[in-house]
Design a protein around this motif. Structure first.
Motif, PDB file in Angstrom:
ATOM      1  N   LEU A  78      -8.641 -21.399 -43.455  1.00  0.00           N
ATOM      2  CA  LEU A  78      -8.170 -22.349 -42.455  1.00  0.00           C
ATOM      3  C   LEU A  78      -8.867 -23.695 -42.598  1.00  0.00           C
ATOM      4  O   LEU A  78      -8.253 -24.749 -42.378  1.00  0.00           O
ATOM      5  CB  LEU A  78      -8.399 -21.781 -41.046  1.00  0.00           C
ATOM      6  CG  LEU A  78      -7.621 -20.527 -40.670  1.00  0.00           C
ATOM      7  CD1 LEU A  78      -8.130 -19.975 -39.338  1.00  0.00           C
ATOM      8  CD2 LEU A  78      -6.128 -20.816 -40.596  1.00  0.00           C
ATOM      9  N   ASP A  79     -10.146 -23.668 -42.964  1.00  0.00           N
ATOM     10  CA  ASP A  79     -10.911 -24.911 -43.075  1.00  0.00           C
ATOM     11  C   ASP A  79     -10.503 -25.756 -44.274  1.00  0.00           C
ATOM     12  O   ASP A  79     -10.897 -26.923 -44.367  1.00  0.00           O
ATOM     13  CB  ASP A  79     -12.410 -24.599 -43.161  1.00  0.00           C
ATOM     14  CG  ASP A  79     -12.994 -24.217 -41.814  1.00  0.00           C
ATOM     15  OD1 ASP A  79     -12.499 -24.714 -40.788  1.00  0.00           O
ATOM     16  OD2 ASP A  79     -13.934 -23.412 -41.787  1.00  0.00           O
ATOM     17  N   SER A  80      -9.720 -25.180 -45.183  1.00  0.00           N
ATOM     18  CA  SER A  80      -9.302 -25.930 -46.370  1.00  0.00           C
ATOM     19  C   SER A  80      -7.956 -26.623 -46.181  1.00  0.00           C
ATOM     20  O   SER A  80      -7.496 -27.329 -47.077  1.00  0.00           O
ATOM     21  CB  SER A  80      -9.234 -24.991 -47.584  1.00  0.00           C
ATOM     22  OG  SER A  80      -8.213 -24.017 -47.406  1.00  0.00           O
ATOM     23  N   ILE A  81      -7.322 -26.443 -45.026  1.00  0.00           N
ATOM     24  CA  ILE A  81      -6.004 -27.028 -44.811  1.00  0.00           C
ATOM     25  C   ILE A  81      -6.071 -28.543 -44.703  1.00  0.00           C
ATOM     26  O   ILE A  81      -5.234 -29.271 -45.235  1.00  0.00           O
ATOM     27  CB  ILE A  81      -5.348 -26.405 -43.567  1.00  0.00           C
ATOM     28  CG1 ILE A  81      -4.972 -24.945 -43.866  1.00  0.00           C
ATOM     29  CG2 ILE A  81      -4.108 -27.196 -43.134  1.00  0.00           C
ATOM     30  CD1 ILE A  81      -4.371 -24.204 -42.719  1.00  0.00           C
ATOM     31  N   HIS A  82      -7.093 -29.051 -44.010  1.00  0.00           N
ATOM     32  CA  HIS A  82      -7.247 -30.505 -43.856  1.00  0.00           C
ATOM     33  C   HIS A  82      -8.737 -30.822 -43.786  1.00  0.00           C
ATOM     34  O   HIS A  82      -9.461 -30.237 -42.981  1.00  0.00           O
ATOM     35  CB  HIS A  82      -6.533 -30.986 -42.596  1.00  0.00           C
ATOM     36  CG  HIS A  82      -6.272 -32.459 -42.570  1.00  0.00           C
ATOM     37  ND1 HIS A  82      -7.286 -33.394 -42.584  1.00  0.00           N
ATOM     38  CD2 HIS A  82      -5.109 -33.167 -42.510  1.00  0.00           C
ATOM     39  CE1 HIS A  82      -6.764 -34.598 -42.548  1.00  0.00           C
ATOM     40  NE2 HIS A  82      -5.452 -34.501 -42.515  1.00  0.00           N
ATOM     41  N   SER A  83      -9.170 -31.776 -44.584  1.00  0.00           N
ATOM     42  CA  SER A  83     -10.601 -32.081 -44.670  1.00  0.00           C
ATOM     43  C   SER A  83     -11.148 -32.693 -43.391  1.00  0.00           C
ATOM     44  O   SER A  83     -12.365 -32.691 -43.179  1.00  0.00           O
ATOM     45  CB  SER A  83     -10.865 -33.031 -45.839  1.00  0.00           C
ATOM     46  OG  SER A  83     -10.164 -34.258 -45.666  1.00  0.00           O
ATOM     47  N   GLU A  84     -10.273 -33.226 -42.525  1.00  0.00           N
ATOM     48  CA  GLU A  84     -10.723 -33.872 -41.292  1.00  0.00           C
ATOM     49  C   GLU A  84     -10.655 -32.954 -40.074  1.00  0.00           C
ATOM     50  O   GLU A  84     -10.865 -33.413 -38.949  1.00  0.00           O
ATOM     51  CB  GLU A  84      -9.892 -35.140 -41.027  1.00  0.00           C
ATOM     52  CG  GLU A  84     -10.125 -36.256 -42.034  1.00  0.00           C
ATOM     53  CD  GLU A  84     -11.584 -36.689 -42.061  1.00  0.00           C
ATOM     54  OE1 GLU A  84     -12.133 -36.961 -40.966  1.00  0.00           O
ATOM     55  OE2 GLU A  84     -12.170 -36.754 -43.164  1.00  0.00           O
ATOM     56  N   PHE A  85     -10.327 -31.675 -40.306  1.00  0.00           N
ATOM     57  CA  PHE A  85     -10.197 -30.741 -39.191  1.00  0.00           C
ATOM     58  C   PHE A  85     -11.097 -29.523 -39.400  1.00  0.00           C
ATOM     59  O   PHE A  85     -11.300 -29.071 -40.526  1.00  0.00           O
ATOM     60  CB  PHE A  85      -8.746 -30.259 -39.040  1.00  0.00           C
ATOM     61  CG  PHE A  85      -7.863 -31.226 -38.304  1.00  0.00           C
ATOM     62  CD1 PHE A  85      -7.548 -31.025 -36.970  1.00  0.00           C
ATOM     63  CD2 PHE A  85      -7.362 -32.349 -38.939  1.00  0.00           C
ATOM     64  CE1 PHE A  85      -6.743 -31.917 -36.292  1.00  0.00           C
ATOM     65  CE2 PHE A  85      -6.552 -33.256 -38.268  1.00  0.00           C
ATOM     66  CZ  PHE A  85      -6.241 -33.039 -36.934  1.00  0.00           C
ATOM     67  N   ALA A 110      -5.299 -19.085 -34.200  1.00  0.00           N
ATOM     68  CA  ALA A 110      -6.322 -20.034 -34.631  1.00  0.00           C
ATOM     69  C   ALA A 110      -6.178 -21.308 -33.824  1.00  0.00           C
ATOM     70  O   ALA A 110      -5.147 -21.554 -33.182  1.00  0.00           O
ATOM     71  CB  ALA A 110      -6.193 -20.327 -36.127  1.00  0.00           C
ATOM     72  N   ILE A 111      -7.230 -22.114 -33.865  1.00  0.00           N
ATOM     73  CA  ILE A 111      -7.181 -23.429 -33.237  1.00  0.00           C
ATOM     74  C   ILE A 111      -7.955 -24.405 -34.114  1.00  0.00           C
ATOM     75  O   ILE A 111      -9.040 -24.094 -34.608  1.00  0.00           O
ATOM     76  CB  ILE A 111      -7.737 -23.368 -31.795  1.00  0.00           C
ATOM     77  CG1 ILE A 111      -7.471 -24.676 -31.063  1.00  0.00           C
ATOM     78  CG2 ILE A 111      -9.191 -22.997 -31.757  1.00  0.00           C
ATOM     79  CD1 ILE A 111      -7.599 -24.546 -29.549  1.00  0.00           C
ATOM     80  N   PHE A 112      -7.331 -25.548 -34.367  1.00  0.00           N
ATOM     81  CA  PHE A 112      -7.947 -26.617 -35.151  1.00  0.00           C
ATOM     82  C   PHE A 112      -8.303 -27.773 -34.227  1.00  0.00           C
ATOM     83  O   PHE A 112      -7.603 -28.042 -33.251  1.00  0.00           O
ATOM     84  CB  PHE A 112      -6.969 -27.151 -36.208  1.00  0.00           C
ATOM     85  CG  PHE A 112      -6.563 -26.165 -37.263  1.00  0.00           C
ATOM     86  CD1 PHE A 112      -7.263 -26.078 -38.459  1.00  0.00           C
ATOM     87  CD2 PHE A 112      -5.452 -25.353 -37.076  1.00  0.00           C
ATOM     88  CE1 PHE A 112      -6.871 -25.185 -39.447  1.00  0.00           C
ATOM     89  CE2 PHE A 112      -5.056 -24.462 -38.057  1.00  0.00           C
ATOM     90  CZ  PHE A 112      -5.765 -24.377 -39.243  1.00  0.00           C
TER      91      PHE A 112
END
Length: 299
Positions: A78-85, A110-112
């Protein structure tokens, strides 16, 4: 700092005690005016779903996901989906980590949140539930918003299962309402015919959800007449439509909602669900506790 629910409900952990001791002295830099939140059932994270999630991240600071389909030992993806999230998630308790890569996954929540919110966010890490996860957003000592991402059992499941998860959600809401506002967003698998935007017959799950909202003094924002967008959130591949994804909030936050509704179809959204969203004016939030004594359990 994580605020964790102790195993003994009558005992505070050191982290919880320090949180209440230090909170009156915490100075938090003002954040943006609007808190932008969206909930979407991804129906499994693949490349296309990841692309659409990134599209949502261009407009929203907090993204709640239902059905990411990841195993517990794959949640790091999940942490690799967007570098700013950043992310916090749960996998379905019925998924065996040993089957990861051998068979498709299912379920999960999940929650981003955008990294600009890092100084405000406390993940609710000890919510021991595979269909509910969330974060606590501490805006000031008098302003806290608890955001829950949910994926409730489908209409094909036994009603007792749905009721059990709804009861657990109710217990969580009761505790969180003693600390601030509550926003619940996600796939609730509950079609509701009531309200200005409701249509058709309210399902059994929908009736239980309405009773749940009444018990806890909550309201469904996407069914209000001020909501915009389509009046459905699910369309099966056989073109059956229903309105089962919702955003439910404490009534005391209503005056701070600037926009809410359902997002239109998008070329990148190949899920059978449309996202629901809410925009909250955080400058107008000034939560006051309803109880003077400390609760016996903190989330």
């Amino acid at each position: 700092m994580y605020i964790m629910a102790p195993q003994n409900k009558n005992v505070f952990s050191k982290e919880i005690i320090m949180y209440f001791v230090l909170l009156p002295f915490i100075y938090i830099v003002p954040m943006c005016t609007d808190l932008t939140i969206v909930g979407w059932n991804a129906h499994g994270f693949n490349q296309v779903a990841t692309d659409y999630c990134r599209t949502l991240m261009e407009s929203f600071k907090i993204i709640a996901i239902s059905e990411h389909w990841l195993h517990s030992n794959n949640l790091y993806e999940l942490d690799s989906i967007h570098s700013e999230f950043r992310s916090h998630g749960r996998a379905s308790k019925h998924l065996d980590p040993m089957s990861c890569g051998l068979r498709p996954g299912f379920g999960g929540v999940a929650i981003f949140w955008h990294k600009s919110l890092d100084s405000y966010v406390v993940p609710l890490a000890q919510l021991n539930n595979d269909r509910i996860c969330g974060i606590k957003l501490i805006l000031s000592k008098n302003s806290t918003v608890n955001i829950l991402s949910v994926y409730l059992p489908t209409h094909n499941s036994h009603l007792d299962d749905f009721s059990e998860y709804l009861d657990e959600l109710g217990e969580i809401v009761c505790q969180l309402k003693d600390t601030g506002e509550v926003i619940i967003i996600g796939d609730m698998n509950s079609h509701i015919g009531d309200g200005p935007r409701g249509w058709g017959e309210t399902t059994t799950h929908g009736k239980h959800l309405l009773q749940f909202m009444q018990r806890h003094n909550l309201i469904c924002t996407d069914l209000m007449d001020s909501a915009t967008g389509p009046d459905f959130t699910f369309q099966s591949y056989s073109n059956h439509r229903s309105y089962i994804d919702h955003c439910v909030v404490t009534r005391s936050i209503l005056n701070q909602i600037s926009q809410c509704g359902v997002i239109e179809e998008h070329p990148f959204n190949l899920s059978d669900h449309l996202p629901v969203y809410i925009l909250v004016d955080v400058e107008g939030l000034a939560w006051k506790p309803t109880k003077i004594e400390y609760p016996t359990k903190i989330l």
